[in-house]
Design a protein around this motif. Structure first.
Motif, mmCIF file in Angstrom:
data_model
loop_
_atom_site.group_PDB
_atom_site.id
_atom_site.type_symbol
_atom_site.label_atom_id
_atom_site.label_comp_id
_atom_site.label_asym_id
_atom_site.label_seq_id
_atom_site.Cartn_x
_atom_site.Cartn_y
_atom_site.Cartn_z
ATOM 1 N N SER A 103 -45.555 -40.908 -6.441
ATOM 2 C CA SER A 103 -44.312 -41.624 -6.702
ATOM 3 C C SER A 103 -43.682 -42.012 -5.379
ATOM 4 C CB SER A 103 -43.356 -40.726 -7.501
ATOM 5 O OG SER A 103 -42.080 -41.317 -7.634
ATOM 6 N N ASP A 104 -42.722 -42.930 -5.440
ATOM 7 C CA ASP A 104 -41.954 -43.253 -4.241
ATOM 8 C C ASP A 104 -40.797 -42.278 -4.046
ATOM 9 O OD1 ASP A 104 -40.818 -44.280 -6.536
ATOM 10 O OD2 ASP A 104 -39.972 -46.048 -5.583
ATOM 11 N N HIS A 105 -40.661 -41.336 -4.983
ATOM 12 C CA HIS A 105 -39.665 -40.268 -4.873
ATOM 13 C C HIS A 105 -40.366 -38.922 -4.745
ATOM 14 C CE1 HIS A 105 -35.919 -42.503 -6.153
ATOM 15 N NE2 HIS A 105 -36.865 -43.367 -6.477
ATOM 16 N N ARG A 106 -39.617 -37.909 -4.345
ATOM 17 C CA ARG A 106 -40.157 -36.565 -4.200
ATOM 18 C C ARG A 106 -39.433 -35.601 -5.149
ATOM 19 N NH1 ARG A 106 -43.220 -39.616 -2.356
ATOM 20 N NH2 ARG A 106 -43.563 -40.048 -0.133
ATOM 21 N N LEU A 107 -40.166 -34.596 -5.589
ATOM 22 C CA LEU A 107 -39.555 -33.567 -6.425
ATOM 23 C C LEU A 107 -38.569 -32.750 -5.587
ATOM 24 C CD1 LEU A 107 -41.305 -31.274 -8.992
ATOM 25 C CD2 LEU A 107 -39.866 -30.263 -7.218
ATOM 26 N N VAL A 108 -37.381 -32.525 -6.138
ATOM 27 C CA VAL A 108 -36.337 -31.723 -5.489
ATOM 28 C C VAL A 108 -36.081 -30.503 -6.362
ATOM 29 C CG1 VAL A 108 -33.965 -31.688 -4.632
ATOM 30 C CG2 VAL A 108 -35.287 -33.820 -4.552
ATOM 31 N N TRP A 109 -36.061 -29.325 -5.735
ATOM 32 C CA TRP A 109 -35.863 -28.095 -6.508
ATOM 33 C C TRP A 109 -34.792 -27.214 -5.868
ATOM 34 C CZ3 TRP A 109 -36.808 -23.667 -3.730
ATOM 35 C CH2 TRP A 109 -37.650 -23.785 -2.609
ATOM 36 N N VAL A 110 -34.156 -26.432 -6.736
ATOM 37 C CA VAL A 110 -33.134 -25.482 -6.294
ATOM 38 C C VAL A 110 -33.340 -24.176 -7.051
ATOM 39 C CG1 VAL A 110 -30.679 -24.927 -6.408
ATOM 40 C CG2 VAL A 110 -31.401 -27.173 -5.607
ATOM 41 N N ASP A 111 -33.262 -23.051 -6.349
ATOM 42 C CA ASP A 111 -33.331 -21.728 -6.973
ATOM 43 C C ASP A 111 -31.918 -21.181 -7.154
ATOM 44 O OD1 ASP A 111 -36.046 -21.769 -7.104
ATOM 45 O OD2 ASP A 111 -36.397 -20.465 -5.379
ATOM 46 N N ILE A 112 -31.633 -20.754 -8.378
ATOM 47 C CA ILE A 112 -30.327 -20.203 -8.729
ATOM 48 C C ILE A 112 -30.502 -18.735 -9.083
ATOM 49 C CG2 ILE A 112 -28.449 -20.299 -10.416
ATOM 50 C CD1 ILE A 112 -29.159 -23.329 -10.710
ATOM 51 N N LYS A 113 -29.731 -17.882 -8.453
ATOM 52 C CA LYS A 113 -29.805 -16.446 -8.716
ATOM 53 C C LYS A 113 -28.965 -16.110 -9.944
ATOM 54 C CE LYS A 113 -28.967 -11.886 -6.647
ATOM 55 N NZ LYS A 113 -30.264 -11.339 -7.062
ATOM 56 N N LEU A 114 -29.605 -15.465 -10.912
ATOM 57 C CA LEU A 114 -28.899 -15.029 -12.102
ATOM 58 C C LEU A 114 -28.589 -13.543 -11.987
ATOM 59 C CD1 LEU A 114 -31.007 -16.855 -14.832
ATOM 60 C CD2 LEU A 114 -28.861 -17.595 -13.810
ATOM 61 N N PRO A 115 -27.410 -13.117 -12.407
ATOM 62 C CA PRO A 115 -27.095 -11.679 -12.379
ATOM 63 C C PRO A 115 -28.148 -10.880 -13.118
ATOM 64 C CG PRO A 115 -25.130 -12.966 -12.845
ATOM 65 C CD PRO A 115 -26.284 -13.926 -12.866
ATOM 66 N N ALA A 116 -28.470 -9.722 -12.579
ATOM 67 C CA ALA A 116 -29.608 -8.922 -13.080
ATOM 68 C C ALA A 116 -29.459 -8.556 -14.543
ATOM 69 C CB ALA A 116 -29.770 -7.670 -12.226
ATOM 70 N N LEU A 117 -28.241 -8.384 -15.013
ATOM 71 C CA LEU A 117 -28.051 -7.926 -16.380
ATOM 72 C C LEU A 117 -28.257 -9.033 -17.415
ATOM 73 C CD1 LEU A 117 -24.916 -5.614 -15.985
ATOM 74 C CD2 LEU A 117 -27.334 -4.954 -16.116
ATOM 75 N N GLU A 118 -28.455 -10.251 -16.962
ATOM 76 C CA GLU A 118 -28.541 -11.352 -17.912
ATOM 77 C C GLU A 118 -29.923 -11.491 -18.530
ATOM 78 O OE1 GLU A 118 -27.074 -14.735 -15.883
ATOM 79 O OE2 GLU A 118 -24.982 -14.183 -16.167
ATOM 80 N N CYS A 119 -30.927 -10.904 -17.924
ATOM 81 C CA CYS A 119 -32.283 -11.017 -18.459
ATOM 82 C C CYS A 119 -32.903 -9.640 -18.584
ATOM 83 C CB CYS A 119 -33.159 -11.875 -17.555
ATOM 84 S SG CYS A 119 -32.713 -13.629 -17.531
ATOM 85 N N ASP A 120 -33.651 -9.436 -19.631
ATOM 86 C CA ASP A 120 -34.382 -8.177 -19.785
ATOM 87 C C ASP A 120 -35.733 -8.304 -19.093
ATOM 88 O OD1 ASP A 120 -33.206 -7.984 -23.154
ATOM 89 O OD2 ASP A 120 -32.382 -7.020 -21.362
ATOM 90 N N LYS A 121 -36.091 -7.316 -18.341
ATOM 91 C CA LYS A 121 -37.386 -7.338 -17.656
ATOM 92 C C LYS A 121 -38.510 -7.217 -18.677
ATOM 93 C CE LYS A 121 -36.361 -6.692 -13.015
ATOM 94 N NZ LYS A 121 -37.109 -6.850 -11.782
#
Length: 377
Positions: free
Chosen positions: A359-377
């Motif tokens: 493509s003439d564009h590039r993929l842009v990514w961002v990592d967002i930290k979620l509080p640990a209690l929001e997801c079950d391991k």
């Protein structure tokens, strides 16, 4: 920040935007079909186009949890479009990289290529958004997390004239550049504006997706520059505490966005330092108090593409501009970001060697930290 992507942790959400240039005119399908959205179906089925494989490989390399694809033609039947791409490309290893699955998606019509009721030489409004056929330059959201389909808001039909203080183009004498009849029908969004709630464990993040018109290809009236500005202003007003009562979505619901967390995504076709955007267009978002002011994502490839430009490392398009954005809300913690644009001596450089490669564009990514209690391991 690093342009190399690492696997996301259990409590990190990777969000990306990618203008994939997968609209039908990108493919030479003369021997298969006429120029229309169906050409993308044939291209996906043919397995003749390495560009599609390379797009899939870039996504497999970066592994976003949520990704907006701009310029993926709207095809109403997912089995003839996005599901083909998912099944035959994303879910198949490309060059040894692990397949990636997106169980959830959002797909809807756009304004590009849709004819207005007006025709002939006496109208400046033949289509609601530039396109050679309905759905050209469409978009689709893919997600590893559930989408609350019943709560999605779209603004495809919102009329430009209904934005107070709009920048609709005028003649030198101050009169409207569009006829009164055209003003009454002119939609603001060149494609559409989508508010898509995504449920990540016990947290909701709303994806605000769009692809405003490029602020070029017009005349001294600057109709595209002004439209781009006001398409961005829609999001600015939408996330503001006040000043959005005028907004109405395609189901008639009025007002803006009052929940906590969002990410604005897309090829926004505007930069505060490069290009031809209307003054202040992108700053409406970059300087908004509800938008995270993290440093712009960068890449080594972008830096080397325009070494004379001090902003080159932040560019997301080959011609030299930051056009593509992932803008989390201020309450979300950004831990990393990048632009997939390897330098010529880095692995994956062949995927971005030229427009035909991907493509003439590039993929842009961002990592967002979620509080640990929001997801079950």
């Amino acid at each position: 920040m690093s342009s190399d992507s690492q696997p996301t942790s259990h409590h990190t959400l990777r969000v990306a935007t990618f203008n994939v240039s997968m609209e039908a005119t990108n493919y030479d399908m003369a021997k298969h079909t006429a120029q229309s959205g169906n050409a993308l179906t044939f291209a996906l089925q043919s397995a003749e186009f390495s560009q599609i494989n390379n797009i899939a490989q870039i996504i497999q390399r970066t592994r976003p949890d949520i990704i907006l694809l701009n310029e993926f033609d709207y095809i109403e039947d997912p089995e003839q479009g996005i599901n083909l791409f998912k099944r035959d490309y994303l879910e198949v290893s490309q060059n040894g990289f692990d397949p990636i699955e997106y169980p959830y998606m959002y797909l809807a019509p756009v304004n590009t290529g849709v004819e207005t009721p007006f025709s002939g030489d006496n109208t400046r409004l033949t289509h609601y958004g530039f396109g050679k056929y309905p759905g050209q330059y469409g978009m689709v959201l893919l997600s590893r997390y559930p989408i609350k389909q019943g709560q999605v808001r779209t603004f495809q039909h919102f009329l430009w004239k209904d934005m107070p203080g709009n920048l609709m183009p005028t003649q030198p004498d101050g009169s409207s550049w569009y006829s009164a009849q055209e003003v009454s029908a002119m939609r603001l969004s060149s494609k559409s504006h989508w508010d898509i709630p995504v449920q990540i464990c016990n947290k909701q993040i709303n994806v605000l997706a769009s692809h405003p018109t490029p602020p070029v290809f017009d005349g001294p009236e600057d109709r595209n520059g002004k439209r781009n500005h006001d398409e961005l202003r829609l999001w600015k007003d939408y996330i503001s505490a006040t000043g959005n009562d005028y907004l109405y979505d395609d189901k008639g619901q009025t007002g803006g966005f009052n929940d906590a967390s969002f990410v604005i995504l897309g090829d926004l076709n505007a930069s505060s330092v490069d290009g031809d955007a209307y003054p202040g267009a992108i700053d409406q978002l970059l300087k908004h108090p509800r938008v995270n002011d993290y440093p712009a994502p960068t890449s080594q490839g972008g830096l080397l593409n325009k070494p004379e430009n001090k902003h080159g490392a932040t560019h997301t398009a080959h011609w030299g501009m930051r056009a593509d954005y992932v803008l989390p809300s201020a309450d979300l913690a950004v831990t990393d970001s990048g632009v997939f644009w390897p330098a010529s001596n880095e692995t994956g450089a062949e995927l971005v060697a030229d427009r035909a490669s991907s493509s003439d564009h590039r993929l842009v990514w961002v990592d967002i930290k979620l509080p640990a209690l929001e997801c079950d391991k």
